[in-house]
Design a protein around this motif. Structure first.
Motif, short mmCIF file in Angstrom:
data_model
loop_
_atom_site.label_atom_id
_atom_site.label_comp_id
_atom_site.label_asym_id
_atom_site.label_seq_id
_atom_site.Cartn_x
_atom_site.Cartn_y
_atom_site.Cartn_z
N HIS A 155 6.43 2.33 -8.19
CA HIS A 155 7.73 2.07 -7.57
C HIS A 155 8.42 0.83 -8.11
O HIS A 155 9.50 0.46 -7.64
N ALA A 213 7.33 0.55 2.18
CA ALA A 213 8.65 -0.08 2.02
C ALA A 213 9.07 -0.11 0.55
O ALA A 213 10.24 0.14 0.22
N ALA A 214 8.11 -0.39 -0.33
CA ALA A 214 8.42 -0.42 -1.77
C ALA A 214 8.75 0.97 -2.29
O ALA A 214 9.63 1.13 -3.15
N GLU A 233 12.32 1.73 -1.22
CA GLU A 233 13.27 1.04 -2.09
C GLU A 233 13.31 1.66 -3.48
O GLU A 233 14.39 1.81 -4.08
N LEU A 289 16.55 3.36 -5.40
CA LEU A 289 16.99 2.90 -6.71
C LEU A 289 17.03 4.05 -7.71
O LEU A 289 18.02 4.21 -8.44
#
Length: 249
Positions: free
Chosen positions: A139, A179-180, A183, A187
């Motif tokens: 990620h 959470a990563a 994100e 992206l």
């Protein structure tokens, strides 16, 4: 806006071949497993032809290409041999994964940022042949940006660390990984990449990943093949499908 289409389920049938190869027999047949997975609601089939042929073999890819009604996602290392095989078959999708002989399973994502020139040249003929090229990555933003820069159509985000932390009981690290991943998916989507995810997902871990709106496909194999030993392939896949749909709703 994020595409709200149904989250797709790709079923990986590698470990049916693992069981077959343990005895050097002709059964169980991965192609038969793939057909059962289709009947149970799989939206596609994933198979990884490794350099050492530890599970899926060349004849299995031949059989899958001849038999499937749903798309084949052909996982492979970025080698000349695998590129040649992919170009001969022209599957719907090609997912480039890192591969090490000594690993038990894929341990992490590709380092696209450090190998972008070679990978750009490697994937170009596959894309030109009509294959949707996916890169199996972590990620990290630099890897996602590199995947977009070299012209990949898809990234598949590695969910292994998230799943490992869950089963180790380290929920702080699990939640940080989630959470990563959230994100990273946002992206990738913003850069025009289609987002998939997979590795290590189970009934216990799938819903938070399935809830991420940018993710369009999950590829799940080892757990489903293991669960099928106890309940059968159709019930195992249908339960995963139910959990995915529930999370998406």
């Amino acid at each position: 806006m994020v595409n709200a289409d149904k989250l797709r389920l790709g079923v990986n049938i590698d470990h049916v071949a693992t069981v077959r190869n343990a005895r050097g027999s002709a059964y169980p047949d991965p192609v038969r497993a793939a057909k059962l997975a289709e009947a149970a609601g799989a939206d596609g089939i994933t198979a990884h032809l490794r350099e050492d042929r530890r599970h899926i073999r060349d004849a299995d890819i031949d059989g899958l290409m001849a038999s499937l009604a749903t798309p084949l996602n052909f996982e492979m290392a970025a080698t000349a041999e695998m590129q040649s095989i992919a170009l001969a078959h022209r599957p719907h999708a090609v997912c480039i994964v890192p591969e090490k002989r000594e690993e038990r399973t894929t341990e992490g994502g590709l380092d696209v940022a450090a190998d972008d020139n070679r990978l750009a040249q490697f994937i170009a003929p596959l894309a030109a042949a009509g294959c949707r090229v996916s890169l199996f990555i972590g990620h990290e933003p630099r890897q996602i940006k590199a995947a977009a820069r070299i012209g990949a159509a898809v990234v598949e985000l590695h969910t292994g660390a998230y799943c490992d932390h869950h089963y180790e009981g380290d929920f702080a690290k699990r939640d940080a990984e989630l959470a990563a991943l959230i994100e990273g998916a946002a992206l990738a989507h913003s850069l025009g990449l289609e987002v998939h995810a997979g590795h290590g997902l189970t009934y216990d871990t799938v819903q938070p990943i399935a809830h991420i709106p940018e993710i369009m496909e999950l590829n799940i194999g080892h757990f489903l093949m293991a669960e099928s030993l106890f309940v059968g392939m159709e019930p195992a896949i249908r339960e995963m499908r139910r959990l995915m749909d529930e999370a998406r709703a």
